[in-house]
Design an enzyme around this catalytic site. Structure first.
Site, PDB file in Angstrom:
ATOM      1  N   ASP A 115      -1.221  -0.852   5.645  1.00 54.19           N
ATOM      2  CA  ASP A 115      -1.356  -0.264   7.026  1.00 54.19           C
ATOM      3  C   ASP A 115      -2.368  -1.058   7.739  1.00 54.19           C
ATOM      4  OD1 ASP A 115       0.591   1.642   6.289  1.00 54.19           O
ATOM      5  OD2 ASP A 115      -0.924   3.171   5.801  1.00 54.19           O
TER       6      ASP A 115
ATOM      7  N   GLU B 251       0.720  -1.143   0.222  1.00 55.51           N
ATOM      8  CA  GLU B 251       0.024   0.155   0.045  1.00 55.51           C
ATOM      9  C   GLU B 251       0.695   1.221  -0.025  1.00 55.51           C
ATOM     10  OE1 GLU B 251      -2.654   0.349   3.501  1.00 55.51           O
ATOM     11  OE2 GLU B 251      -3.204   2.414   2.957  1.00 55.51           O
TER      12      GLU B 251
ATOM     13  N   ASP C 173      -8.499   1.579   6.264  1.00 51.68           N
ATOM     14  CA  ASP C 173      -8.100   1.558   4.835  1.00 51.68           C
ATOM     15  C   ASP C 173      -7.150   0.446   4.423  1.00 51.68           C
ATOM     16  OD1 ASP C 173      -9.252   3.922   4.244  1.00 51.68           O
ATOM     17  OD2 ASP C 173      -7.853   5.090   4.229  1.00 51.68           O
TER      18      ASP C 173
ATOM     19  N   ASP D 158      -4.816  -0.318   9.490  1.00 49.51           N
ATOM     20  CA  ASP D 158      -5.903   0.313   9.769  1.00 49.51           C
ATOM     21  C   ASP D 158      -7.127   0.155   9.001  1.00 49.51           C
ATOM     22  OD1 ASP D 158      -5.335   1.502   7.202  1.00 49.51           O
ATOM     23  OD2 ASP D 158      -4.267   3.369   8.139  1.00 49.51           O
TER      24      ASP D 158
END
Ligand code: 28G
Length: 649
Positions: free
Chosen positions: A504, A431, A508, A506
């Site tokens: 990541d 990412e 997203d 998180d």
């Protein structure tokens, strides 16, 4: 009851044999139920349910109740004839006691009665008894209620006794798993739910009632239309071409039941086969017969109607694309042979022509009555044939020379691996460009390739292949992996042994994982079924000594290991919380997330295709928490590349 009492009261040479048989099960539970983890634990239920199912499938009672009790025990109840309780002449022991204390108790597999289910190794209720703290069996039969109890791994605790009168008939088995055998004794609602639902689809007309007294849940499964309803559930979020076709023959020695349909924008073959209600995950002769029969029916119709020529016949692959099909055959033990004990592949040769004829005849008829559908279907198959031929030509062209240059020109974003030992190469899909940059400089250049992703990938669910191919991100991924796409995908051609998604930690990041997994599931499914897709787990924390932060530090992946890390560093610690991959420098990223010796990977697995299909809607919906639950249920933690443990809930 103690062992010595058991031997005293019932002492015969046979008893010692029995006892040692059951002790054998306790010593090596894995040999009988696969494992002593959560999966093995549930096998205890499946063994008992199988017996109840056999009784119901042979026409004795149509309702089976399964109850998960508060005390950790489970009960299974049927409305059959009741386990026989008469005394076995040679041993003087009641039949019910023999059935629950001997492995391979004869008679059960007689040719007259179909043994329609039977677990992994077909060893039955004795195994469950051997692995239980206690087991109570209550039989209603001949106007009497009788009871027998075993404790501590199958030792007779209460000999067969009559405890009342009744007009009912049936068997009730209640047992509590032995916690000294299993790593967990927590039965899961979802697991039992999915298993009973699958059995209910396969045994139309039999009612399963599941209750969980721990949280007052109850659910009833009854599918009068059997496999047709199974296919309906599997395709509920897809665009079906025509209706679900359903064929069933229960009158022959080999019973066949098939339901199938094709869906638009689906490029997979979704074929699931069963023999005697056990899934044959490696297929076999019933699947081969199905393929032959379907192909013949479609070709015959298309040739008869002058749509294709004799010389341009469709083949099995052309017909499989976008197909969702369940085939279930049932037959007596004598007619059924598997490749191995796990029953994953059916090898009985005579099954193939029986199924092929059945399908060819019925589907031929079906098409003749539905001209419009038949035409749509043939067109779809022809399109798939053309796409495959184009792909094959492209592949041949690539192999015949121009291929060598391809590596360099796939994308200027790809940092390729130097090695040509493809099976040992790893592709990291990362990412963001900045993390991609760190990953490129921190990687093992020989075996690790990096492909950074910019932004969110396209949601490929319910999108045509053309639209997907126009997407730069995905066309780059397809070229990079180099093994084709959709029906043309050939896992043998993959240039990487592991595809590792690195985002990541998180929401997203989770979303990107889901979008990539959706793509792999829809277009490169064998990567997932072969266990080649992984999710990288970056650490969440770095705990360091304030006096020497660059030399004394420990990484932590969760809150529990954070506490351990604090203790390890001792007083005067500081904590870095990593919000994203970009906060780590190249060395840190390499050490924590990429280095084979120290990283943590999660392997993406499909545990149950029915469950996955049911979850796709959840997966692509708007609720992130449900999405997370899906990931957790379908992923197994892989620490340092070794299988360690299944994620809980
Ligand atoms: C509730 C949980 C699990 C069962 C029966 C019924 C019979 C049976 C079971 O017989 C030995 C072998 C074949 C006769 C069979 C009853 C024939 C006549 C049965 C169960 C002797 C086993 N009457 N129901 N076993 N047979 N339910 N439910 O286990 O020759 S096991």
């Amino acid at each position: 009851m103690r062992d010595d009492e058991f031997i005293e009261s019932n002492y015969t040479a046979d008893d010692i044999e029995l006892l040692s048989e059951m002790e054998g099960v306790r010593k090596r539970p894995g040999m009988y139920i696969g494992s002593s983890d959560g999966q093995g634990l549930h096998h205890l239920i499946w063994e008992i349910v199988d017996n109840a199912v056999d009784e119901a499938a042979n026409g004795h009672g149509d309702t089976i109740r399964v109850t998960l009790h508060k005390d950790g025990s489970v009960s299974v109840e049927d409305e059959g004839r009741g386990v026989p309780c008469d005394i076995h002449k040679k041993s003087g022991i009641p039949a019910v006691q023999l059935i629950y204390t001997t492995l391979h108790s004869g008679g059960k597999f007689s040719a007259k009665n179909y043994n329609t289910s039977s677990g992994l190794h077909g060893v039955g209720a004795t195994v469950t008894n051997a692995l239980s703290e206690w087991m109570d069996i209550t039989v209603c039969r001949d106007g009497l209620i009788r009871h027998i109890r075993f404790e501590k791994g199958g030792h007779l605790a209460v000999p067969l006794e009559t405890i009342g009168n009744t007009r009912k008939h049936g068997t009730l088995v209640r047992f509590k798993p032995d916690p000294t055998i299993f790593t967990t004794v927590n039965f899961k609602w979802d697991t039992v739910y999915n298993h009973l639902q699958e059995k209910a689809f396969l045994l139309k007309g039999i009612r399963f009632i599941l209750s969980d007294e721990r949280n007052k849940l109850t659910h009833e499964f009854l599918y009068e239309n059997g496999l047709a309803q199974y296919v309906e559930v599997l395709t509920q979020n897809k665009e079906r071409i025509g209706d679900i076709a359903y064929f069933c023959d229960e009158s022959s020695e080999i019973q066949i039941e098939v339901a199938l349909c094709w869906c638009q924008k689906d490029y997979n073959k979704n074929l699931y086969s069963y023999c005697n209600t056990v899934r044959t995950s490696d297929g076999g002769t019933h699947e081969a017969g199905l393929r032959t029969g379907l192909t013949k029916a479609v070709n015959d119709w298309a040739i008869d109607n002058d749509i294709i020529k004799e010389t341009a016949k469709l083949n099995g692959d052309d017909i499989n694309e976008g197909l969702t099909c369940i085939i279930s055959i049932k037959g007596p033990e004598s007619a059924i042979q598997y490749e191995s004990q796990t029953k994953a592949k059916l090898v009985s040769a005579q099954i193939s022509p029986i199924v092929a004829d059945f399908i060819a005849t019925n589907f031929n008829h079906y098409l003749a009555e539905r001209k419009e559908f038949a035409l749509d279907l043939v067109k779809k198959c022809q399109a798939s044939k053309q796409a495959r031929e184009a792909a094959r030509k492209a592949k041949e062209a690539a192999r015949s020379g121009k291929a060598k240059k391809v590596d360099a020109i796939i994308s200027d974003k790809l940092a390729a691996a130097q090695s040509k030992d493809y099976k040992n190469n790893e592709l990291f899909i990362v990412e963001g460009d900045s993390a991609g940059g760190s990953a490129k400089s921190g990687r093992d250049r020989l075996h690790q390739a990096i492909l950074p992703l910019r932004g969110k990938p396209l949601n490929t669910d319910n999108v045509t292949m053309e639209k997907m191919l126009q997407n730069t991100e995905f066309s780059t991924i397809i070229q990079t992996i180099g093994a084709g796409v959709g029906a043309d995908f050939d896992v043998e051609d993959a240039k990487y042994g592991k595809i590792i998604i690195m985002t990541d930690a998180d929401t997203d990041g989770a979303h990107i994982q889901i979008l990539l997994l959706t793509f792999f599931y829809n277009y490169m499914k064998p990567l997932i079924t072969n266990g080649m897709v992984y999710i990288a787990c970056p650490p969440l924390y770095r705990v360091y000594k304030k006096s020497d932060p660059s030399h004394k530090f420990v990484y932590a992946w969760d809150d529990e290991s954070l506490e351990e890390a604090k203790k390890k560093i001792g007083p005067g610690y500081g904590i870095n919380r990593y919000k994203g991959l970009g906060e780590m420098n190249a060395d840190q990223l390499a050490a924590t997330t990429m280095n084979k010796a120290t990283r943590q990977l999660m392997q993406v697995r499909i545990e149950d295709p029915l469950v996955v299909e049911k979850r796709i809607s959840v997966l692509m919906g708007n609720d992130a928490s449900q999405r997370r639950a899906w990931i957790e249920e379908n992923i197994v933690f892989n620490e340092k590349d070794k299988f360690v443990e299944e994620v809980k809930n």
